[in-house]
Scaffold this active site. Structure first.
Site, PDB file in Angstrom:
ATOM      1  N   PHE A 202      16.234  30.144  16.945  1.00 12.12           N
ATOM      2  CA  PHE A 202      15.929  31.301  18.132  1.00 12.12           C
ATOM      3  C   PHE A 202      16.289  30.846  19.349  1.00 12.12           C
ATOM      4  O   PHE A 202      16.318  30.905  20.572  1.00 12.12           O
ATOM      5  CB  PHE A 202      14.344  31.000  17.566  1.00 12.12           C
ATOM      6  CG  PHE A 202      13.673  29.298  18.123  1.00 12.12           C
ATOM      7  CD1 PHE A 202      14.084  28.315  16.768  1.00 12.12           C
ATOM      8  CD2 PHE A 202      13.697  29.018  19.651  1.00 12.12           C
ATOM      9  CE1 PHE A 202      13.546  27.300  17.166  1.00 12.12           C
ATOM     10  CE2 PHE A 202      13.686  26.943  19.246  1.00 12.12           C
ATOM     11  CZ  PHE A 202      13.259  26.351  18.022  1.00 12.12           C
TER      12      PHE A 202
ATOM     13  N   PHE B  63       5.590  23.084  13.765  1.00 13.45           N
ATOM     14  CA  PHE B  63       6.641  22.900  14.810  1.00 13.45           C
ATOM     15  C   PHE B  63       7.764  22.689  15.050  1.00 13.45           C
ATOM     16  O   PHE B  63       8.330  21.746  14.197  1.00 13.45           O
ATOM     17  CB  PHE B  63       5.782  21.897  15.733  1.00 13.45           C
ATOM     18  CG  PHE B  63       6.478  22.436  17.052  1.00 13.45           C
ATOM     19  CD1 PHE B  63       6.301  23.267  18.257  1.00 13.45           C
ATOM     20  CD2 PHE B  63       7.947  21.561  17.865  1.00 13.45           C
ATOM     21  CE1 PHE B  63       7.460  23.699  19.009  1.00 13.45           C
ATOM     22  CE2 PHE B  63       8.708  21.919  19.064  1.00 13.45           C
ATOM     23  CZ  PHE B  63       7.879  22.822  20.017  1.00 13.45           C
ATOM     24  N   THR B  64       8.261  23.796  15.803  1.00  8.21           N
ATOM     25  CA  THR B  64      10.197  23.444  14.927  1.00  8.21           C
ATOM     26  C   THR B  64      11.003  22.019  14.752  1.00  8.21           C
ATOM     27  O   THR B  64      11.190  21.960  13.682  1.00  8.21           O
ATOM     28  CB  THR B  64      11.075  24.374  15.826  1.00  8.21           C
ATOM     29  OG1 THR B  64      10.746  24.068  17.539  1.00  8.21           O
ATOM     30  CG2 THR B  64      10.193  26.067  15.860  1.00  8.21           C
TER      31      THR B  64
ATOM     32  N   LYS C 296       5.170  17.504  28.548  1.00  7.07           N
ATOM     33  CA  LYS C 296       4.401  18.421  28.766  1.00  7.07           C
ATOM     34  C   LYS C 296       3.373  17.923  29.884  1.00  7.07           C
ATOM     35  O   LYS C 296       3.626  17.172  30.296  1.00  7.07           O
ATOM     36  CB  LYS C 296       3.805  18.480  27.320  1.00  7.07           C
ATOM     37  CG  LYS C 296       4.972  19.654  27.202  1.00  7.07           C
ATOM     38  CD  LYS C 296       6.087  19.497  26.101  1.00  7.07           C
ATOM     39  CE  LYS C 296       6.322  20.604  25.230  1.00  7.07           C
ATOM     40  NZ  LYS C 296       8.036  19.967  24.458  1.00  7.07           N
TER      41      LYS C 296
ATOM     42  N   TYR D 228      19.797  -3.098  32.610  1.00  2.70           N
ATOM     43  CA  TYR D 228      20.411  -2.711  31.497  1.00  2.70           C
ATOM     44  C   TYR D 228      19.038  -2.809  30.822  1.00  2.70           C
ATOM     45  O   TYR D 228      18.309  -2.337  29.795  1.00  2.70           O
ATOM     46  CB  TYR D 228      21.200  -2.989  31.038  1.00  2.70           C
ATOM     47  CG  TYR D 228      21.657  -2.431  29.384  1.00  2.70           C
ATOM     48  CD1 TYR D 228      22.169  -0.944  28.971  1.00  2.70           C
ATOM     49  CD2 TYR D 228      21.423  -3.182  28.253  1.00  2.70           C
ATOM     50  CE1 TYR D 228      22.417  -0.316  28.068  1.00  2.70           C
ATOM     51  CE2 TYR D 228      22.042  -2.701  27.118  1.00  2.70           C
ATOM     52  CZ  TYR D 228      21.700  -1.195  26.595  1.00  2.70           C
ATOM     53  OH  TYR D 228      22.407  -0.468  25.786  1.00  2.70           O
TER      54      TYR D 228
ATOM     55  N   ASP E 246       1.345  14.391  16.832  1.00  2.40           N
ATOM     56  CA  ASP E 246       2.038  14.582  17.744  1.00  2.40           C
ATOM     57  C   ASP E 246       1.133  14.756  19.243  1.00  2.40           C
ATOM     58  O   ASP E 246       0.115  15.835  18.959  1.00  2.40           O
ATOM     59  CB  ASP E 246       2.591  15.989  17.313  1.00  2.40           C
ATOM     60  CG  ASP E 246       3.608  16.822  18.546  1.00  2.40           C
ATOM     61  OD1 ASP E 246       3.354  16.402  19.261  1.00  2.40           O
ATOM     62  OD2 ASP E 246       4.678  17.070  18.005  1.00  2.40           O
TER      63      ASP E 246
ATOM     64  N   ARG F  46       8.342  33.894  19.322  1.00  4.25           N
ATOM     65  CA  ARG F  46       7.363  32.532  18.648  1.00  4.25           C
ATOM     66  C   ARG F  46       6.661  33.346  17.310  1.00  4.25           C
ATOM     67  O   ARG F  46       5.575  33.280  17.209  1.00  4.25           O
ATOM     68  CB  ARG F  46       6.131  31.598  19.554  1.00  4.25           C
ATOM     69  CG  ARG F  46       6.365  30.616  20.380  1.00  4.25           C
ATOM     70  CD  ARG F  46       6.709  29.507  19.914  1.00  4.25           C
ATOM     71  NE  ARG F  46       8.993  29.708  19.459  1.00  4.25           N
ATOM     72  CZ  ARG F  46       9.537  28.124  19.915  1.00  4.25           C
ATOM     73  NH1 ARG F  46       8.675  27.162  19.471  1.00  4.25           N
ATOM     74  NH2 ARG F  46      10.542  27.932  19.515  1.00  4.25           N
TER      75      ARG F  46
END
Ligand code: F0G
Length: 463
Positions: free
Chosen positions: A448, A123-124, A257, A71, A214, A381
């Site tokens: 979306f 970005f969403t 990514k 933990y 980001d 998009r």
């Protein structure tokens, strides 16, 4: 050599199901013409996203067996912390379950109601978190980024005049941070130049404003800098990545990514005080500071992926493979977002389906038609993803109306991309037959993901 074959070989395979056109017509109908709602097993070549879809290496899988599932104080956390400090150069590392976990923390800590958050295109999830905390997103990307046809090397750049105008208009104290994405997902995976990052940082510091990057696809951005920006050809990807982040006070990261893992993310910071506040939120929303939202084994895979992603042959092949698909479409005269970016090829649905109005959801319809034609899954998009204005309730009408064909890392071979290209070209030849769509169900946020549609008229494309 500009493009070479895969710098890896295949040790394990995952069979994919072949479907008939009739089966696909049925599947897309049941999915409400929304490719997000298709079952993955009904998809032949899945280009929905490059997020969490990478193939891990034997080295990463070996690391999974070394997961220390304690933990507190897991050794995998320390490996991860060291890798991020070394590769990105930030001293403080906060592990999260994925990118939006980090976005939640930084947005809640820094944004107050009435604030403005400038960014190089939205970005969403990033914008949704900013708005949820009472901020207003302001687009400060260069105008060229909104035009799919303009070919410039750094189409993700911040327009410094737009940024300065905003600072003068609302005042620096109303801007908690400048949010800079490297690369810019919705602009087509377009990079930001090192010079621009440096200038944004200088301007921000002049006004005492923080800069948060980001970092989701920063290694792809580093590759474009090496390829296109004067003075970087002989620098290593690792050196370029370190310089990129020297211009930021922190970053949010969707490690699903660049870092070649199926799940994971982090927030990395330079200031101890914010780090301490972030860990307080972390224990509420994600988990204890030495695991955040991750298992020990996931942190180990992420630590190892963080070194694999900066391998020169890996990243050259990665960007080269995206370009391999893009060039086939360009050579066939298909309207695509130019130049080809780092993670995806974006079809310009506005030009592709010029007979449709944007409120007939051309990109949504094109994505559905591509699935029916060949079992290839892409993603809308455009106007559907952009959602509605929170004040007026009107549809945001982005200039870019795109279908994203996103390339998972190390997953498909070039032959798969030949199939994709053939199918897109086939559809282009009968594009007039592709009908518009209308909403059957429209969710209030991030519509979306779960919205469903039906064609506005009968068409051989869907029958
Ligand atoms: N920032 C960027 C630029 C992204 O592309 C994503 C995710 C996120 C943040 C959020 O990260 O999904 O780990 O919570 N993009 C995925 C995509 C979903 O398909 O483009 P997350």
């Amino acid at each position: 050599m500009s493009y070479f074959a895969e710098p890896y070989k295949i040790k394990v395979v995952e069979p994919i199901k072949m479907t008939t056109r009739e089966e696909r017509i049925q599947a897309i109908k049941e999915a409400g013409y929304n490719t997000f709602l298709l079952k993955s097993e009904d998809v032949y070549i899945d280009l929905l996203t490059d997020s969490g879809t990478s193939a891990m290496s034997d080295n990463q899988w070996a690391g999974m067996m070394l997961g220390d599932e304690a933990y507190a104080g897991s050794r995998n956390f320390y490996n991860l912390e060291k890798a991020i400090q070394d590769v990105y150069g930030f001293p403080y590392v906060v592990p999260t379950h994925q990118g939006r976990g980090a976005e939640n923390i930084i947005s809640s800590l820094l944004i107050k109601p009435g604030d403005y958050v400038p960014g190089n295109m939205y970005f969403t999830t990033t914008r949704a978190h900013q708005e949820r905390n009472g901020g207003t997103f302001v687009d400060i990307i260069i105008d060229e980024a909104h035009d799919p046809a303009v070919e410039i090397p750094f189409k993700g750049n911040v327009d410094l005049n737009k940024l300065e105008d905003l600072i003068n208009r609302v005042g620096a104290d109303k801007i908690p941070y400048i949010s800079v994405a490297v690369t810019v997902n919705l602009a087509g995976g377009q990079p930001v130049s090192m010079a621009n990052l440096r200038d944004v940082h200088t301007l921000a510091k002049k006004h005492g404003i923080r800069v948060i990057f980001d970092a989701t696809r920063a290694v792809e951005n580093a590759f474009f800098i090496k390829e296109r920006e004067e003075g970087y050809a002989d620098k290593s990807i690792k050196e370029i990545v370190r310089e990129i982040f020297s211009y930021a006070d922190g970053c949010t990261m969707s490690a699903k990514k660049d870092n070649l893992v199926n799940i994971g993310g982090f927030l990395a910071l330079r200031e101890e005080e914010i780090y301490e506040e972030a860990t307080e939120m972390l224990v509420l929303f994600e988990g204890f500071p030495t695991y955040g939202g991750l298992a020990g084994r996931d942190m180990e895979a992420l630590a190892r992926g963080t070194y694999e992603m900066i391998d020169e042959a890996y990243i050259a092949h990665r960007v080269g493979q995206v370009r391999y698909l893009g060039d086939q479409l360009i050579n066939a005269g298909i309207p695509v977002m130019r130049p080809i970016g780092g993670h995806a090829v974006f079809l310009d649905a506005r030009a592709f389906l010029s007979h449709l109005d944007q409120e007939e959801f051309p990109a949504q319809s094109l994505a559905a038609a591509l699935y029916v034609d060949s079992g290839v899954r892409g993603m809308e998009r455009g106007i559907v993803s952009a959602g509605r204005d929170i004040k007026t309730g009107e549809n945001h009408k982005p200039r870019l109306e795109l279908v994203r064909l996103t390339i998972p890392r190390r997953v498909y071979t070039d032959r798969h991309f030949d199939v994709v290209a053939e199918s897109v070209i086939n559809l282009y030849e009968k594009r007039e037959e592709i009908p518009g769509l209308k909403f059957v169900y429209e969710p209030k946020t991030l519509r979306f993901f779960t919205g469903s549609f039906e064609p506005t008229k009968k068409s051989p494309i869907f029958e």
